[in-house]
Write a protein that holds these residues in place. Structure first.
Motif, PDB file in Angstrom:
ATOM      1  N   GLN A  10      18.014  56.932  44.077  1.00  0.00           N
ATOM      2  CA  GLN A  10      19.348  57.323  44.550  1.00  0.00           C
ATOM      3  C   GLN A  10      20.380  56.238  44.289  1.00  0.00           C
ATOM      4  O   GLN A  10      21.566  56.530  44.127  1.00  0.00           O
ATOM      5  N   ASP A  11      19.953  54.981  44.242  1.00  0.00           N
ATOM      6  CA  ASP A  11      20.922  53.898  44.012  1.00  0.00           C
ATOM      7  C   ASP A  11      21.177  53.635  42.536  1.00  0.00           C
ATOM      8  O   ASP A  11      21.865  52.690  42.176  1.00  0.00           O
ATOM      9  N   GLN A  12      20.593  54.475  41.666  1.00  0.00           N
ATOM     10  CA  GLN A  12      20.748  54.291  40.211  1.00  0.00           C
ATOM     11  C   GLN A  12      21.487  55.488  39.626  1.00  0.00           C
ATOM     12  O   GLN A  12      21.049  56.632  39.768  1.00  0.00           O
TER      13      GLN A  12
END
Length: 572
Positions: free
Chosen positions: A181-183
């Motif tokens: 999700q953070d990429q």
């Protein structure tokens, strides 16, 4: 100092260009994307993309998919498709701002490569031309059975390190992969998944293109074999027309088809020429019955082969019905005697023109097989379609060869129409087979083969002389003006009737008759035709054509039968 300022200015422009957004008049991004790939047992794959596209000031969005995508469908926006070669681009029309939910579905016929001891599955999930960033990406890959291998992912930006940013799970033949999700996937990203599987994992019996390499090799070998066979057994100097105003000596009009092109001799034209020389007369009644009446016996002034055929016609009396057994026997005897007399004189040492044509047609058949093996869908029924299509392609190559020597054939118009039809079939039916250049080479080669065998094979010196004189006489009959024909008719009233069999044997009977305009002819002294006499050359030629049809035992065309029925009805 100026040079330094110029460098700094160019660098700034370049940085601004790189920092520009993908869309000059707005921005767009995909907030979430789910890709589902369902792979069938035969290696085909159905791809479904579901994603939310958020736009601000963007009204057109270009979505790249595989160039081999079939049955493409898209819901959520109006769209058009165009193929650039590397991709199939779907151009979407969108509202200027807002979020749009889109679903794209398409089918790929082949995603598996057979490597002998293994099978490699490979699928492009995102093409490098993807126009915007993707915040969330999730993949569901459904394979037909469980497997033990690990999938490999490749990124345009990260290479194989993309797997470090993905959560990958495998269970019962299903692969799920989700980017952390953070990429965020940047614009112009490209992702490919591949998987190495056991040799029998997919059923690739009906895989498209499995025979292409063998077919192309066979095509090249057969072309080379054609050239070698022609060089060894059929090569000869070209036959050029030699100026000739009279028919060549030694050849009967019915023998001309064999002397000039190696085709079967024509007993009908032999009988007509004998009639012009006074050996017999030809009778035809209103019902179409034809019989020959002997006027004088044939002596040693003619060749032994002609004497044998003539005497076979009248072996049982002075008359011969063209539907009798004697006439049929004479037709077979004419073929045997003419070939045995002329073949050693004209074609000594020559190879078989039929064999050369068969090899060339087989080369075309091999190329057609390569094209259809590539273009026909990889289904269980595919060979039931490929085999007949390929056979028709081989027949089309045979018809194309006829164009090379169509002017020396009995039905040149029909030969031209069939040959052009064969070219059209090869160009249209194989257009999606990926062999366009080779198909053009094949068509050109078939034409050259037809031209090379138009005169019947490798000729002796006498054979070249005979063919040159016949071609020269043909040119003379075609180039003589109507006024010259009138002078010849004044000197010899039977000139037209005597030369018509030669013109017909040279396939220019209609043109030769048309050169006489509407000049009135004297009565024909060798043809007795019940009915109103025809006094012009075109009118007599129409009757002469029907006479030859009867002498050859052929069926009259439908238009002639209808005309004859109408004339009978009018007389009643």
């Amino acid at each position: 100092m100026r040079r330094l300022l110029c460098i700094m200015l160019l660098t700034s422009v370049l940085l601004l260009a790189l920092a520009c957004p993908v869309f000059a008049d707005g921005t767009a991004k995909v907030t979430s994307m789910e890709t589902q790939c369902d792979v069938a047992r035969d290696g085909s794959c159905t791809v479904t993309l579901r994603f939310c596209l958020q736009t601000d000031g963007v009204t057109e969005f270009n979505l790249p998919v595989s160039p081999k995508a079939e049955h493409v469908s898209l819901t959520g926006a109006s769209w058009t498709a165009s193929n650039t070669g590397k991709y199939t681009v779907l151009s979407l029309s969108l509202p200027a701002s807002g979020t749009t939910e889109l679903t794209v579905s398409y089918r790929l016929a082949q995603t598996v490569l057979d490597e002998g001891d293994a099978q490699r599955f490979r699928l492009v999930l995102l093409y490098p031309n993807w126009p915007c960033e993707i915040e969330r990406f999730r993949l569901t890959l459904n394979l037909p059975a469980a497997f033990e291998a690990l999938p490999a992912f490749q990124s345009e930006y990260y290479g194989n390190l993309i797997e470090n940013y993905m959560d990958i799970q495998i269970a019962d033949g299903t692969v799920t992969a989700e980017v952390n999700q953070d990429q965020t996937l940047r614009d112009h990203e490209g992702i490919t998944v591949s998987l190495e599987l056991p040799a029998n994992y997919f059923d690739l019996r009906f895989l498209a293109g499995k025979t292409v390499s063998t077919d192309r090799l066979l095509f090249g070998m057969l072309l080379a074999l054609c050239l070698v066979y022609w060089a060894l057994f059929l090569r000869g100097r070209p036959v050029l027309p030699k100026r000739q105003t009279m028919p060549p000596e030694g050849g009967n009009a019915g023998e001309i088809p064999y002397i000039l092109t190696g085709r079967k001799p024509d007993l009908a034209l032999m009988a007509v020429q004998w009639a012009t020389l006074g050996y017999l007369t030809i009778h035809r009644n209103r019902k179409g019955r034809i019989w020959l009446t002997r006027e004088i016996d044939m002596g040693n002034e003619r060749k032994a082969s002609e004497i044998a055929v003539f005497r076979a016609l009248f072996a049982h009396g002075p008359q011969c019905d063209t539907r009798s057994a004697e006439y049929l026997h004479a037709r077979r005897l004419a073929n045997e005697r003419v070939v045995s007399y002329w073949k050693p004189r004209l074609f000594r040492g020559s190879g078989s023109t039929v064999l050369l044509r068969l090899i060339a047609a087989a080369a075309g058949l091999a190329l057609c097989l390569a094209c259809f093996d590539t273009s026909v869908a990889p289904e269980s029924w595919r060979w039931f379609a490929i085999i007949p299509l390929t056979v028709v392609g081989g027949l089309a190559c045979w018809l194309v060869q006829g164009l090379g020597g169509c002017l020396l054939r009995r039905h040149p118009v029909r030969t031209i129409v069939l040959g052009l039809g064969g070219i059209a079939y090869l160009l249209i039916a194989t257009r999606s087979g990926g062999q366009r250049f080779l198909i053009l080479v094949c068509i050109l080669f078939q034409l050259l083969v037809g031209y090379a065998v138009r005169c019947g094979g490798q000729r002796t010196r006498l054979g070249r002389t005979q063919a040159s004189e016949l071609l020269g006489f043909r040119r003379c009959l075609l180039s003589t003006s109507a006024s010259s024909f009138r002078k010849l008719m004044n000197a010899d009233p039977q000139y037209y009737y005597r030369n018509l069999p030669y013109a017909e044997a040279l396939c220019i009977g209609r043109l030769f008759s048309g050169s006489f305009d509407r000049n009135r002819l004297d009565d024909c002294d060798w043809l007795i035709w019940e009915g109103k006499p025809r006094k012009t050359a075109p009118g007599f030629y129409a009757r002469f054509s029907r006479l030859l049809i009867g002498l050859r035992g052929e069926r009259e065309p439908l238009r002639l039968r209808r005309r004859q029925s109408a004339n009978r009805g009018g007389r009643r």
